[in-house]
Design a protein around this motif. Structure first.
Motif, short mmCIF file in Angstrom:
data_model
loop_
_atom_site.label_atom_id
_atom_site.label_comp_id
_atom_site.label_asym_id
_atom_site.label_seq_id
_atom_site.Cartn_x
_atom_site.Cartn_y
_atom_site.Cartn_z
N UNK A 223 -20.86 -32.02 26.74
CA UNK A 223 -20.09 -31.05 27.54
C UNK A 223 -18.69 -31.50 27.12
N UNK A 224 -18.14 -32.78 27.44
CA UNK A 224 -16.81 -33.06 27.00
C UNK A 224 -16.42 -33.18 25.78
N UNK A 225 -17.40 -33.53 24.89
CA UNK A 225 -16.96 -33.45 23.27
C UNK A 225 -16.67 -32.08 22.94
N UNK A 226 -17.63 -31.10 23.43
CA UNK A 226 -17.22 -29.68 22.88
C UNK A 226 -16.26 -29.14 23.73
N UNK A 227 -15.99 -29.30 25.10
CA UNK A 227 -14.74 -29.03 25.61
C UNK A 227 -13.46 -29.42 24.69
N UNK A 228 -13.42 -30.60 24.36
CA UNK A 228 -12.45 -31.24 23.55
C UNK A 228 -11.97 -30.52 22.29
N UNK A 229 -13.25 -30.14 21.44
CA UNK A 229 -13.18 -29.48 20.27
C UNK A 229 -12.35 -28.13 20.59
N UNK A 230 -12.91 -27.45 21.50
CA UNK A 230 -12.60 -25.93 21.81
C UNK A 230 -11.06 -26.06 22.43
N UNK A 231 -10.57 -26.87 23.08
CA UNK A 231 -9.02 -27.28 23.65
C UNK A 231 -8.17 -27.34 22.49
N UNK A 232 -8.71 -28.36 21.65
CA UNK A 232 -7.86 -28.84 20.53
C UNK A 232 -7.54 -27.45 19.43
N UNK A 233 -8.60 -26.53 19.32
CA UNK A 233 -8.38 -25.68 18.47
C UNK A 233 -8.04 -24.18 19.06
N UNK A 234 -8.00 -24.23 20.27
CA UNK A 234 -7.53 -22.94 21.13
C UNK A 234 -6.20 -22.52 20.56
#
Length: 480
Positions: free
Chosen positions: A407-418
């Motif tokens: 969950x936290x890795x997917x969240x990090x990836x989405x946040x970075x590329x938003x």
């Protein structure tokens, strides 16, 4: 930089953040799950020989049976289907489809992958096929030190493209060339077990050349799917701000990340600091025509991320992230710890914020040269066990740390590329969880469990873990 103490986002919260066309998937590799190493006309690979050498694999384990995927294909694809994910990333065993590494394809081996691909398509799952996930046919003399292996690999790609090109949506040519070079040829903890240290650098070039020949082969076969490569990236920093630590961190970044990405995306090898120029001289004196082959346009870049790396000057202990490596004591630098982070069962630091760092580095280094990106692997191993639910009597595996990790890795990836994020220019297309099943984890044998599905290796019984149910909920509640 330290890990946040806040609770990981729920499946429902993350589902609302997923872009509409974002692909969720799971990944496996042939050697780690298939078993049946002496069946169906399969030839031997360097890993077959390596794992049977005393002391190479923890506990003396082998992949001769692994998770018996060859005989349990339908059961395993049922698990993928029931997850509700979009994509299944698998690899094609080179010695199973082309024993010896040359000549005509083996009908029995090809038939297995025909059946696998057709099952995926029938269940609405997009196939992502990896052509090389480390199982080099043993007959290829010199392995990836030889240019002949690269040429043979290109020929294989053409043949497989002809056979499966109308049905495979994404093709990965080579998986993690950095790991093959470093663990297999420099440090000796993976097959073929060479300890060449810096003399292993030509392997990087041959692997990338093999990628280029495979791109040519797939394009020559007129495959309908998209073509790319996958490498594992680790953001690297010095253990201190000293000039020595900083310089060696830069060298490690070059050896692990940039010598594999720069030639593919920019058509050149990176220039090291002057004091390290002699170490990478073989890469800087190569025929430019090779780089033309290596840098052919690709449709996507596969990125595997597991952890960051901290480097300190001076020799260290004989330990790498993947096991004991006596050769590491001969290096002028060593891996420093991350005491501020919790760790996985492998001892790897759990640092999702560094996935954001990785994506940001990719955006800054490659800009418009970076094609769309898939995170083709991300996951963690933890110790866990099956228990019986006292109320229902069902088998249950609680793995909250894996849910937190994902969950936290997917969240990090989405946040970075938003939009507005530090890697907003990266066109992130999807995330594949490593792995669907607990499996043979290379030199660690069966001691590390990465799966969303628990496998009892004595009985081959499959038990979906709580993380499987979490991903299932994520896939089921997202926007369509």
């Amino acid at each position: 930089m330290t890990s946040r103490a806040t609770r990981f986002p729920s499946a429902e919260t993350l589902a609302a953040e997923l872009p509409r066309d974002f692909a969720l998937g799971v990944a496996t590799s042939a050697f780690q799950i298939e078993g049946a190493t002496r069946e169906g006309g399969r030839g031997a690979s360097t890993w077959d020989a390596f794992m049977h050498q005393p002391g190479r694999i923890r506990g003396g384990a082998t992949a001769d049976v692994a998770t018996d995927h060859i005989h349990r294909l339908d059961e395993d694809i049922d698990l993928v289907r029931d997850l509700g994910v979009d994509s299944y990333r698998f690899s094609i065993s080179w010695p199973r489809v082309q024993p010896g590494g040359s000549g005509r394809l083996n009908d029995q081996g090809v038939a297995f992958y025909d059946r696998l691909i057709d099952r995926l398509l029938a269940d609405g799952i997009s196939p992502m096929a990896t052509l090389f996930h480390w199982d080099t046919p043993i007959e290829l003399s010199g392995g990836w030190l030889s240019r002949d292996t690269a040429q043979r690999f290109g020929e294989l790609a053409f043949l497989l493209g002809e056979r499966f090109g109308d049905r495979v949506d994404h093709w990965v040519t080579v998986n993690e060339p950095a790991t093959v070079m470093l663990n297999g040829y420099a440090l000796g903890i993976h097959a073929p077990g060479e300890t060449l240290l810096f003399d292993a650098l030509p392997v990087a070039h041959t692997l990338l050349l093999g990628h280029g020949y495979a791109v040519e082969g797939l394009r020559g076969a007129d495959v309908k799917g998209l073509v790319g490569i996958t490498n594992v990236h680790t953001p690297t920093s010095g253990a201190t701000a000293s000039d020595e630590d900083t310089a060696f961190a830069g060298l490690f970044d070059l050896l692990h990340n940039r010598i594999f990405a720069d030639p593919v995306l920019l058509g050149r090898y990176p220039q090291p600091l002057d004091e390290f120029a002699s170490l990478v001289k073989p890469l800087l004196e190569l025929d430019s025509r090779d780089l033309d082959i290596i840098s052919q346009p690709i449709d996507f870049y596969g990125l595997n991320y597991y952890f960051p790396t901290r480097i300190a000057a001076g020799a260290g202990r004989a330990v790498s992230p993947d096991g004991d490596a006596a050769a590491m004591t001969s290096l002028p630098f060593h891996l420093a710890p991350w005491p501020e982070f919790a760790t996985t069962g492998f001892g790897w630091p759990i640092a999702p914020e560094f996935l954001e760092t990785t994506l940001t580095e990719m955006a800054e280094r490659y800009g418009s040269a970076l094609p769309p990106v898939f995170i083709t692997e991300g996951g963690a191993s933890f110790a866990e066990s099956v228990v019986l639910d006292g109320r229902t009597g069902e088998r249950v595996v609680a793995d909250p740390r894996r849910i937190d990790y994902l969950a936290r890795h997917l969240e990090s990836a989405l946040r970075a590329t938003a939009p507005g994020g530090p890697a907003a220019s990266v066109d992130l297309r999807g995330y594949h969880v490593w792995s669907l099943l607990d499996n043979f984890e290379w030199a660690a044998g069966y001691s590390q469990r990465f799966g969303l599905v628990h496998v009892d290796f004595a009985t081959q019984e499959r038990t979906p873990k709580d993380s499987y149910r979490w991903l299932q909920a994520l896939a089921g509640t997202r926007r369509r």
